[in-house]
Design a protein around this motif. Structure first.
Motif, PDB file in Angstrom:
ATOM      1  N   LEU A  20      44.257 -34.439   6.930  1.00 26.09           N
ATOM      2  CA  LEU A  20      43.110 -34.122   7.781  1.00 26.09           C
ATOM      3  C   LEU A  20      42.568 -35.368   8.467  1.00 26.09           C
ATOM      4  N   ILE A  21      42.453 -36.430   7.698  1.00 25.54           N
ATOM      5  CA  ILE A  21      41.929 -37.682   8.245  1.00 25.54           C
ATOM      6  C   ILE A  21      42.865 -38.236   9.304  1.00 25.54           C
ATOM      7  N   ASP A  22      44.172 -38.206   9.044  1.00 25.46           N
ATOM      8  CA  ASP A  22      45.150 -38.695  10.023  1.00 25.46           C
ATOM      9  C   ASP A  22      45.058 -37.909  11.322  1.00 25.46           C
ATOM     10  N   ASN A  23      44.909 -36.577  11.221  1.00 24.70           N
ATOM     11  CA  ASN A  23      44.765 -35.754  12.424  1.00 24.70           C
ATOM     12  C   ASN A  23      43.494 -36.107  13.180  1.00 24.70           C
ATOM     13  N   TYR A  24      42.391 -36.327  12.460  1.00 22.60           N
ATOM     14  CA  TYR A  24      41.137 -36.687  13.107  1.00 22.60           C
ATOM     15  C   TYR A  24      41.259 -38.049  13.788  1.00 22.60           C
ATOM     16  N   HIS A  25      41.952 -38.992  13.129  1.00 21.88           N
ATOM     17  CA  HIS A  25      42.167 -40.316  13.724  1.00 21.88           C
ATOM     18  C   HIS A  25      42.939 -40.192  15.033  1.00 21.88           C
ATOM     19  N   GLU A  26      43.937 -39.342  15.058  1.00 29.07           N
ATOM     20  CA  GLU A  26      44.748 -39.159  16.253  1.00 29.07           C
ATOM     21  C   GLU A  26      43.903 -38.607  17.403  1.00 29.07           C
ATOM     22  N   VAL A  27      43.071 -37.620  17.123  1.00 31.85           N
ATOM     23  CA  VAL A  27      42.186 -37.059  18.144  1.00 31.85           C
ATOM     24  C   VAL A  27      41.216 -38.127  18.647  1.00 31.85           C
ATOM     25  N   HIS A  28      40.658 -38.912  17.729  1.00 32.14           N
ATOM     26  CA  HIS A  28      39.722 -39.959  18.115  1.00 32.14           C
ATOM     27  C   HIS A  28      40.408 -41.026  18.970  1.00 32.14           C
ATOM     28  N   LYS A  29      41.638 -41.378  18.618  1.00 25.68           N
ATOM     29  CA  LYS A  29      42.397 -42.380  19.378  1.00 25.68           C
ATOM     30  C   LYS A  29      42.616 -41.901  20.811  1.00 25.68           C
ATOM     31  N   ILE A  30      42.947 -40.633  20.971  1.00 28.46           N
ATOM     32  CA  ILE A  30      43.144 -40.067  22.304  1.00 28.46           C
ATOM     33  C   ILE A  30      41.844 -40.126  23.098  1.00 28.46           C
ATOM     34  N   ALA A  31      40.722 -39.834  22.440  1.00 28.22           N
ATOM     35  CA  ALA A  31      39.413 -39.890  23.116  1.00 28.22           C
ATOM     36  C   ALA A  31      39.091 -41.316  23.547  1.00 28.22           C
ATOM     37  N   GLN A  46      26.385 -37.070  17.072  1.00 24.58           N
ATOM     38  CA  GLN A  46      27.402 -36.074  17.406  1.00 24.58           C
ATOM     39  C   GLN A  46      28.687 -36.329  16.620  1.00 24.58           C
ATOM     40  N   GLN A  47      29.066 -37.599  16.467  1.00 16.08           N
ATOM     41  CA  GLN A  47      30.284 -37.938  15.712  1.00 16.08           C
ATOM     42  C   GLN A  47      30.164 -37.489  14.265  1.00 16.08           C
ATOM     43  N   ASN A 129      36.104 -43.374   5.669  1.00 21.95           N
ATOM     44  CA  ASN A 129      36.907 -42.713   6.695  1.00 21.95           C
ATOM     45  C   ASN A 129      36.101 -42.425   7.954  1.00 21.95           C
ATOM     46  N   PHE A 130      34.857 -41.995   7.783  1.00 23.91           N
ATOM     47  CA  PHE A 130      34.011 -41.769   8.961  1.00 23.91           C
ATOM     48  C   PHE A 130      33.795 -43.078   9.717  1.00 23.91           C
ATOM     49  N   LEU A 131      33.491 -44.145   8.990  1.00 20.88           N
ATOM     50  CA  LEU A 131      33.247 -45.430   9.647  1.00 20.88           C
ATOM     51  C   LEU A 131      34.493 -45.929  10.378  1.00 20.88           C
ATOM     52  N   LYS A 132      35.668 -45.745   9.796  1.00 22.46           N
ATOM     53  CA  LYS A 132      36.907 -46.157  10.473  1.00 22.46           C
ATOM     54  C   LYS A 132      37.091 -45.401  11.772  1.00 22.46           C
ATOM     55  N   ILE A 133      36.744 -44.133  11.758  1.00 17.94           N
ATOM     56  CA  ILE A 133      36.889 -43.310  12.959  1.00 17.94           C
ATOM     57  C   ILE A 133      36.026 -43.850  14.096  1.00 17.94           C
ATOM     58  N   ILE A 134      34.835 -44.328  13.775  1.00 13.02           N
ATOM     59  CA  ILE A 134      33.952 -44.840  14.833  1.00 13.02           C
ATOM     60  C   ILE A 134      34.071 -46.348  14.993  1.00 13.02           C
ATOM     61  N   GLY A 135      35.077 -46.941  14.345  1.00 18.18           N
ATOM     62  CA  GLY A 135      35.357 -48.361  14.547  1.00 18.18           C
ATOM     63  C   GLY A 135      34.506 -49.299  13.726  1.00 18.18           C
ATOM     64  N   LEU A 136      34.042 -48.846  12.573  1.00 17.96           N
ATOM     65  CA  LEU A 136      33.202 -49.664  11.704  1.00 17.96           C
ATOM     66  C   LEU A 136      33.806 -49.719  10.308  1.00 17.96           C
ATOM     67  N   GLN A 137      33.272 -50.601   9.495  1.00 14.34           N
ATOM     68  CA  GLN A 137      33.746 -50.732   8.122  1.00 14.34           C
ATOM     69  C   GLN A 137      32.591 -51.174   7.239  1.00 14.34           C
ATOM     70  N   ALA A 138      32.526 -50.597   6.041  1.00 10.99           N
ATOM     71  CA  ALA A 138      31.535 -51.012   5.051  1.00 10.99           C
ATOM     72  C   ALA A 138      32.223 -51.959   4.077  1.00 10.99           C
ATOM     73  N   ARG A 144      26.144 -55.833  -2.257  1.00  7.90           N
ATOM     74  CA  ARG A 144      25.609 -54.776  -1.385  1.00  7.90           C
ATOM     75  C   ARG A 144      26.608 -54.482  -0.282  1.00  7.90           C
ATOM     76  N   TYR A 145      26.607 -53.247   0.162  1.00  8.73           N
ATOM     77  CA  TYR A 145      27.511 -52.871   1.248  1.00  8.73           C
ATOM     78  C   TYR A 145      26.888 -53.246   2.588  1.00  8.73           C
ATOM     79  N   ARG A 146      27.694 -53.877   3.414  1.00  9.52           N
ATOM     80  CA  ARG A 146      27.277 -54.309   4.748  1.00  9.52           C
ATOM     81  C   ARG A 146      28.221 -53.725   5.783  1.00  9.52           C
ATOM     82  N   LEU A 147      27.721 -53.566   6.980  1.00  7.51           N
ATOM     83  CA  LEU A 147      28.481 -52.981   8.076  1.00  7.51           C
ATOM     84  C   LEU A 147      29.220 -54.071   8.835  1.00  7.51           C
ATOM     85  N   GLN A 148      30.477 -53.800   9.159  1.00 10.01           N
ATOM     86  CA  GLN A 148      31.250 -54.692  10.017  1.00 10.01           C
ATOM     87  C   GLN A 148      31.824 -53.875  11.156  1.00 10.01           C
ATOM     88  N   ILE A 149      31.822 -54.436  12.346  1.00  9.11           N
ATOM     89  CA  ILE A 149      32.343 -53.747  13.514  1.00  9.11           C
ATOM     90  C   ILE A 149      33.826 -54.070  13.634  1.00  9.11           C
TER      91      ILE A 149
END
Length: 157
Positions: A20-31, A46-47, A129-138, A144-149
């Motif tokens: 499921l995640i791989d399919n979502y990544h593919e759709v996001h890459k196309i977008a 929205q994401q 997985n959500f963060l990877k889709i939008i180009g971020l990483q925790a 503590r968890y920090r955000l990386q772009i």
């Protein structure tokens, strides 16, 4: 059920989840290749609605307190609160943007998020997985968890 059967079921669930995640990544890459806009507050909401299958109107409403919606809001608040996210909003502004919540609700949601990401591996997996889709990483830094772009720059409105 014995341990072997449970392990086999867990392996199948993990494999299905990854597909499921791989399919979502593919759709996001196309977008992204189609020239989508940089991530803004509206895009972020929205994401997350698309990822979790939520209704945007309910996400932005104080009337819905279902777990899926509160979890999504906590992720949004946490992303917006991170220093490197590009969002430079006060707690009151974040609460107002999400539909008129109180600043204490934002504080509670962020604390709940940090507890969940620390101790709940399924939640951490979903968030990662959500963060990877939008180009971020925790990333865990000094406990503590920090955000990386990673790829997309987040732009404030």
């Amino acid at each position: 059920m014995n341990k072997r059967e449970l392990d086999a079921i867990e392996e199948l669930v993990t494999e299905f989840r990854q597909r499921l995640i791989d399919n979502y990544h593919e759709v996001h890459k196309i977008a992204l290749e189609a020239g989508s806009q940089p991530l803004r507050f509206e895009n972020l909401c929205q994401q997350i609605c698309d990822y979790y299958g939520l209704d945007l109107a309910k996400l932005m409403s104080t009337e819905t307190r279902k777990h899926d919606y509160t979890k999504a809001r906590s992720i949004i608040y946490w992303i917006m609160r991170q220093r490197d996210s590009g969002f430079n909003y006060s707690l009151n502004k974040m609460a107002e943007l999400m539909g008129g919540f109180n600043h204490a609700t934002v504080i509670h949601a962020i604390k709940k998020f940090e507890d969940e990401i620390e101790y709940n591996k399924d939640f951490r997996f979903d968030v990662d997985n959500f963060l990877k889709i939008i180009g971020l990483q925790a990333t865990k830094i000094n406990g503590r968890y920090r955000l990386q772009i990673l790829q997309n720059e987040i732009k404030k409105d």
